[in-house]
Design a protein around this motif. Structure first.
Motif, mmCIF file in Angstrom:
data_model
loop_
_atom_site.group_PDB
_atom_site.id
_atom_site.type_symbol
_atom_site.label_atom_id
_atom_site.label_comp_id
_atom_site.label_asym_id
_atom_site.label_seq_id
_atom_site.Cartn_x
_atom_site.Cartn_y
_atom_site.Cartn_z
ATOM 1 N N GLN A 80 0.829 -1.198 0.000
ATOM 2 C CA GLN A 80 0.000 0.000 0.000
ATOM 3 C C GLN A 80 0.863 1.248 0.000
ATOM 4 N N ASP A 81 1.913 1.226 0.781
ATOM 5 C CA ASP A 81 2.827 2.363 0.853
ATOM 6 C C ASP A 81 3.487 2.612 -0.499
ATOM 7 N N ILE A 82 3.923 1.536 -1.166
ATOM 8 C CA ILE A 82 4.563 1.658 -2.474
ATOM 9 C C ILE A 82 3.588 2.230 -3.499
ATOM 10 N N VAL A 83 2.382 1.657 -3.565
ATOM 11 C CA VAL A 83 1.395 2.084 -4.556
ATOM 12 C C VAL A 83 0.994 3.544 -4.342
ATOM 13 N N GLU A 84 0.720 3.924 -3.096
ATOM 14 C CA GLU A 84 0.316 5.308 -2.826
ATOM 15 C C GLU A 84 1.410 6.298 -3.204
ATOM 16 N N ASN A 85 2.649 5.978 -2.870
ATOM 17 C CA ASN A 85 3.746 6.893 -3.180
ATOM 18 C C ASN A 85 3.972 7.022 -4.676
ATOM 19 N N GLU A 86 3.937 5.896 -5.402
ATOM 20 C CA GLU A 86 4.160 5.951 -6.846
ATOM 21 C C GLU A 86 3.035 6.704 -7.545
ATOM 22 N N LEU A 87 1.790 6.484 -7.108
ATOM 23 C CA LEU A 87 0.674 7.209 -7.711
ATOM 24 C C LEU A 87 0.775 8.696 -7.399
ATOM 25 N N ASN A 88 1.086 9.034 -6.164
ATOM 26 C CA ASN A 88 1.210 10.439 -5.775
ATOM 27 C C ASN A 88 2.324 11.139 -6.551
ATOM 28 N N ASN A 89 3.468 10.453 -6.713
ATOM 29 C CA ASN A 89 4.589 11.049 -7.448
ATOM 30 C C ASN A 89 4.200 11.337 -8.891
ATOM 31 N N LEU A 90 3.490 10.407 -9.525
ATOM 32 C CA LEU A 90 3.101 10.580 -10.924
ATOM 33 C C LEU A 90 2.092 11.706 -11.074
ATOM 34 N N LEU A 91 1.073 11.729 -10.202
ATOM 35 C CA LEU A 91 0.056 12.776 -10.292
ATOM 36 C C LEU A 91 0.673 14.156 -10.115
ATOM 37 N N THR A 92 1.615 14.261 -9.199
ATOM 38 C CA THR A 92 2.297 15.537 -8.979
ATOM 39 C C THR A 92 3.120 15.929 -10.207
ATOM 40 N N TYR A 93 3.807 14.968 -10.803
ATOM 41 C CA TYR A 93 4.670 15.219 -11.958
ATOM 42 C C TYR A 93 3.873 15.706 -13.167
ATOM 43 N N VAL A 94 2.681 15.133 -13.374
ATOM 44 C CA VAL A 94 1.902 15.485 -14.576
ATOM 45 C C VAL A 94 0.777 16.471 -14.278
ATOM 46 N N ASN A 95 0.603 16.836 -12.994
ATOM 47 C CA ASN A 95 -0.443 17.780 -12.589
ATOM 48 C C ASN A 95 -1.818 17.292 -13.032
ATOM 49 N N ALA A 96 -2.144 16.057 -12.673
ATOM 50 C CA ALA A 96 -3.435 15.466 -13.034
ATOM 51 C C ALA A 96 -4.515 15.851 -12.024
#
Length: 522
Positions: A80-96
């Motif tokens: 859960q920690d891995i998935v949340e962090n990877e999703l958060n990093n991507l959303l921040t990077y692309v400003n989704a």
């Protein structure tokens, strides 16, 4: 008694919350598992009355309260920690606007991680938001493998090398011409998935269902795709796929349905079929609850199946091969996800968003659904990214990157059945490099402590400088910074390893406080 979230906001929407209802002051579940399983969690209220005794008024229990059951979820907190962090990093990077990710164990259907993030309306960053994993959206091209599964099972296609005519446009049933993002005169059946051809998928499905377009709906219903999953997640909705009439309008609708438009499918449902493909055709039921415990109750819930099998093992292998080619094929739409450690199989999907009853071509919802390792699937995963605005705008470069990074993180922690013991991997003929050191005896101590035997390369200690900037070329970063700061200089650096260059060079005259820039290499 009170609710405690020991891991903060992790999976908060799926676990849910509690609160007083409008009807009474009792505390009931209002979202997530708390709401969906409230009848089991709430228990039975007791009855008490006030009784006057010699030393005061006390509560006298006539009927004791019975606590509700305890729920053990399938969530793995590390995953859960891995998935949340990877999703958060991507959303921040692309400003989704928002994103959702679900990670599931292939053999059991256990949801190991589920994350729903959306922009924080009152501060920068993303927070746990609406549980979109169980809400319906037009899926785009991630639906094509499901259509291909039906085509293989119904015998519409058998030979994966059979050539399907494509061309620039296919105005099926006299409707608006269906097009592909890349022109091809023809594609093999396997390449229809690899290159995500709308025309190819339509030509295949309409071979069987042209005269009876509603039959496609009935096949989806037959395999259990339209049934409630009863995962325990509150707000779960079933897919909306219309049973279309046998007329021109119905035929046109069928041609859109088979490649992901004119439908509304929750991401978890799409993932469930990919999971079945990875599972050799066995359609395991996704679940978020694995165990119930309580007074005189300790029930481990068994793995259950929506259907024991939705395709033959042979057809599952064909579909696995096609989905692997999406990433590893020469023209696959997900080929940017290739890596040297984990083979990923899956499918990209792009869908324009509907606003005001029409498609807004400026806003996209991007999906990637797949499983890994491709040769021996252990986990399946789906990610949706809504309306990215910068840096990356494709399905593979957004949602696909999250899946790839999750897979690599699991691999690096030895969670894919691999060993994370790096000592088992020996370098081929490389001798260790010992950096220069300002302290005598360190080389021999390192060799002794780490049992470094045989040839080794030791960097020469830099020359002593009487005046000006000290020489630190050859030192590791720690020693270099200590020497330069002791001499009164500020330090910046780039790279890692040992110092190969310094600016200004050693011996140059510079006032105290001057900045020295170091370049390091491994």
């Amino acid at each position: 008694m009170r609710r405690v979230n020991p891991y903060g906001d992790m999976a908060r929407r799926s676990i849910g919350g509690v609160g007083a209802t409008r009807k009474c002051k009792e505390i009931h579940g209002i979202s997530g598992l708390e709401k969906a399983l409230d009848s089991m969690l709430f228990g039975t209220p007791g009855i008490a009355k006030k009784v006057a005794l010699t030393r005061g008024i006390v509560n006298w229990t006539d009927k004791p309260a019975i606590p509700g059951l305890n729920i053990r979820t399938t969530i793995d907190i590390k995953m859960q920690d891995i998935v949340e962090n990877e999703l958060n990093n991507l959303l921040t990077y692309v400003n989704a606007d928002w994103g959702v990710a679900v990670l599931m164990e292939v053999a059991t259907g256990d949801i190991k991680a589920i994350s729903n993030l959306e922009k924080n309306p009152s501060a920068p960053g993303y927070i746990e938001g609406m549980n979109r994993a169980v809400l319906g959206y037009e899926p785009g091209s991630v639906i094509k493998p499901i259509s291909m599964l039906i085509a293989l099972e119904d015998g519409i296609v058998n030979d994966l090398s059979e050539q399907i005519p494509i061309g620039k446009s296919f105005p099926y049933a006299g409707g608006r011409g269906i097009t592909d993002s890349h022109y091809s005169s023809s594609l093999s059946v396997a390449e229809v998935i690899e290159q995500s051809s709308n025309i190819g998928m339509t030509r295949i499905i309409t071979r069987r269902y042209d005269a009876h377009p509603g039959g496609f709906y009935h096949r989806l219903k037959q395999i259990g795709f339209l049934e409630p999953m009863n995962t325990g997640i509150a707000g779960e909705s079933v897919p909306r796929v219309d049973s279309v009439p046998s007329n021109r309008g119905g035929r046109i609708s069928l041609s859109r349905q088979c490649y992901g438009y004119a439908t509304e499918i929750p991401p978890l449902y799409t993932l469930s079929v990919y999971n079945a493909i990875a599972n050799g055709g066995r359609y395991v039921r996704p679940r978020l609850v694995s165990r119930l415990t309580g007074e005189d109750i300790d029930s481990i819930l068994p793995v259950t199946y929506i259907r024991d099998r939705i395709c033959s093992e042979a057809n599952a292998k064909k579909l696995q091969s096609m989905l692997t080619d999406v990433v590893w094929g020469a023209h696959g739409t997900g080929r940017r996800l290739k890596n040297d450690l984990v083979r990923i199989a899956g499918k990209t999907g792009t869908c324009y968003m509907i606003e005001g009853g029409t498609y807004n071509t400026g806003k996209k919802r991007l999906a990637f659904c797949g499983f890994f390792p491709a040769e021996n699937p252990k986990y399946s995963c789906i990610v949706l990214t809504c309306h990215p605005k910068q840096n990356a705008l494709g399905a593979a470069s957004t949602s696909g990157e999250v899946v790839k990074n999750v897979a690599l993180k699991l691999y690096s922690r030895g969670m894919l059945g691999n060993s994370s013991d790096l000592s088992a991997e020996k370098a081929a003929g490389d001798s260790p490099v010992l950096y220069a050191t300002a302290r005598n005896g360190h080389h021999e101590r390192v060799r002794s402590e780490l049992e470094v035997k045989g040839a080794r390369r030791s960097l020469t200690r830099p020359r002593d400088i009487d005046k000006g900037i000290p020489d630190v070329v050859g030192y590791g970063l720690r020693d270099a910074i200590a020497i330069l700061e002791k001499a009164g200089y500020n330090v910046t650096f780039s790279g890692s390893g040992y110092v190969t260059r310094q600016t200004p060079a050693a011996g140059n005259s510079a006032p105290r406080g001057h900045r020295v820039t170091l370049s390091l290499t491994e």
